[in-house]
Design a protein around this motif. Structure first.
Motif, mmCIF file in Angstrom:
data_model
loop_
_atom_site.group_PDB
_atom_site.id
_atom_site.type_symbol
_atom_site.label_atom_id
_atom_site.label_comp_id
_atom_site.label_asym_id
_atom_site.label_seq_id
_atom_site.Cartn_x
_atom_site.Cartn_y
_atom_site.Cartn_z
ATOM 1 N N TYR A 125 0.854 -1.183 0.000
ATOM 2 C CA TYR A 125 0.000 0.000 0.000
ATOM 3 C C TYR A 125 0.894 1.238 0.000
ATOM 4 N N ASN A 132 -11.129 3.938 1.356
ATOM 5 C CA ASN A 132 -11.814 3.947 2.641
ATOM 6 C C ASN A 132 -10.825 3.420 3.697
ATOM 7 N N GLU A 188 -11.180 1.738 6.303
ATOM 8 C CA GLU A 188 -11.444 0.341 6.652
ATOM 9 C C GLU A 188 -10.931 -0.614 5.580
ATOM 10 N N GLN A 189 -10.908 -0.140 4.327
ATOM 11 C CA GLN A 189 -10.437 -0.989 3.235
ATOM 12 C C GLN A 189 -8.942 -1.252 3.348
ATOM 13 N N ILE A 193 -7.243 -1.412 6.102
ATOM 14 C CA ILE A 193 -7.087 -2.375 7.197
ATOM 15 C C ILE A 193 -7.505 -3.768 6.754
ATOM 16 N N ALA A 194 -8.626 -3.847 6.048
ATOM 17 C CA ALA A 194 -9.124 -5.150 5.585
ATOM 18 C C ALA A 194 -8.174 -5.788 4.569
ATOM 19 N N SER A 195 -7.532 -4.975 3.760
ATOM 20 C CA SER A 195 -6.602 -5.498 2.747
ATOM 21 C C SER A 195 -5.311 -6.013 3.368
ATOM 22 N N ASN A 196 -4.987 -5.519 4.567
ATOM 23 C CA ASN A 196 -3.864 -6.021 5.359
ATOM 24 C C ASN A 196 -2.553 -6.081 4.561
ATOM 25 N N GLY A 198 -6.477 1.968 14.051
ATOM 26 C CA GLY A 198 -6.758 0.686 13.426
ATOM 27 C C GLY A 198 -5.576 0.016 12.764
ATOM 28 N N TRP A 199 -4.450 0.708 12.675
ATOM 29 C CA TRP A 199 -3.324 0.146 11.925
ATOM 30 C C TRP A 199 -2.501 -0.865 12.724
ATOM 31 N N SER A 224 -3.270 -3.644 13.660
ATOM 32 C CA SER A 224 -3.559 -5.012 13.220
ATOM 33 C C SER A 224 -2.969 -5.325 11.846
ATOM 34 N N ILE A 225 -2.431 -4.319 11.154
ATOM 35 C CA ILE A 225 -1.897 -4.514 9.801
ATOM 36 C C ILE A 225 -0.539 -5.231 9.871
#
Length: 360
Positions: free
Chosen positions: A197, A241, A243-244, A246-249, A290-291, A293-294
């Motif tokens: 990213y 987004n 959240e995206q 984070i979800a993409s990790n 939120g990061w 968890s990445i």
């Protein structure tokens, strides 16, 4: 006999006047005919590339320029003006993206050739007809696409405009060799592609910045063997987004920056930037909401690059940078920052000092 001699001189002068006429096909496949090397040129974009390929002497023939893209990198611009004060005297022509581009100013400068980026040409639309009807030859180049084909083609075109075809061919060949070498080593290693990213960090930690799809840093990261998480959601550039992300990790995160940003937590990189300060700001992104968890944050695989070092023939070093960040064992021998500096030392009259790539 006198009449014959006069006719000979007339014929010779006419031939000499047209001796440099060439027809090139620009990156859009448009045939453009002009006398080369051009004697009066307006540089719409890619000012450093124009000097690297055409040599510093090419700016003796530059009669106008869209200056903002250079002046946005204020420390870089100041370095060049200190070396060559006459750069500051070149008339500005405005910007296409802010609709301040002045067709009247361009026509008044009476250029032989107006060199535009692909996006500028498309943004000017019907104004191109006004320019061409005034006898101005418009040549379109494109480093923004970040494709090997367009990088090479654009370099060759600048070589023709400036009369530096051999130098352009050498620079293009070196760029191609870098891309080919990385591609071969990736193929030989045959490893899973890490998710990457990239974000332009001018806005700082609290606000998600622009990311890149199939051009600029997005294309560079893909060329270097990465799986760009932004590609499915952003075509050129835009914001994901939160959240995206984070979800993409992503396994790798690259935050790019200029010498200045919007605030004290903006990512800064480039001319005159201290590595300690840059690393401190990069580390701040680990605390973004939120990061934690990445994977990239968990494994401390955060990196930064100078935003001014993409969309240019100088960015072979940035391909090396991404390759090494994503595959450290495969590319442990590469030194991207040194490669970036070496290009300056080889092809430009100044060499910047600062921080241009960084690992946390």
């Amino acid at each position: 006999m006198v009449k014959s001699f006069i006719m000979f001189l007339f014929t010779f002068s006419l031939s000499a006047a047209w001796a440099g006429q060439v027809t090139v096909q620009d990156v859009l496949g448009r045939d453009v005919t002009f006398n080369a090397p051009a004697q009066r040129v307006i540089v719409g974009f890619y000012p450093e590339d124009y000097m690297a390929i055409g040599t510093e002497a090419a700016y003796d023939k530059v009669v106008g320029m869209s200056k903002y893209i250079w002046q946005a990198r204020s420390a870089n611009w100041d370095m060049y003006v200190k070396h060559r004060p006459s750069l500051d005297d070149i008339p500005g022509i405005g910007r296409v993206d802010t609709q301040t581009f002045s067709v009247e100013k361009v026509i008044s400068l009476n250029p032989d050739v107006l060199m535009l980026a692909d996006w500028q040409f498309k943004g000017l639309a019907t104004d191109i007809e006004r320019l061409e009807s005034a006898g101005i030859k418009v040549v379109v180049v494109d480093y923004n696409a970040q494709t090997l084909e367009r990088h090479i083609k654009s370099t060759e075109l600048i070589g023709v405009i400036t009369g530096q075809e051999k130098r352009a061919a050498k620079i293009a060949a070196e760029y191609k060799a870098t891309v080919d070498s990385i591609s071969k080593r990736l193929a030989d290693a045959n490893l899973p592609k890490p998710k990457v990213y990239t974000e332009f960090g001018a806005s700082g930690i609290q606000e998600l910045g622009f990311t890149f799809g199939k051009n600029m840093w997005g294309a560079i990261s893909t060329m270097a063997g990465g799986d760009n998480i932004s590609a499915p959601f952003v075509e050129w550039w835009g914001k994901l987004n939160p959240e995206q992300v984070i979800a993409s990790n992503p396994d790798i995160v690259v935050i790019t920056g200029y010498e200045t940003g919007k605030g004290t937590d903006s990512m800064i990189m480039g001319q005159g930037v201290d590595a300690t300060e840059a690393r401190k700001r990069l580390a701040g992104y680990k605390d973004r909401l939120g990061w934690s968890s990445i994977s990239a944050v968990k494994n401390n695989r955060l990196y930064s690059a100078y935003h001014g070092a993409c969309r240019t023939i100088l960015d072979a070093a940035m391909i090396q940078f991404y390759a090494k960040a994503m595959y450290p064992e495969v590319f442990s021998d590469l030194n991207p920052e040194q490669a970036y500096m070496d290009f300056y030392k080889k092809y430009l009259p100044v060499t910047p000092e600062g921080t241009f790539v960084l690992a946390l």
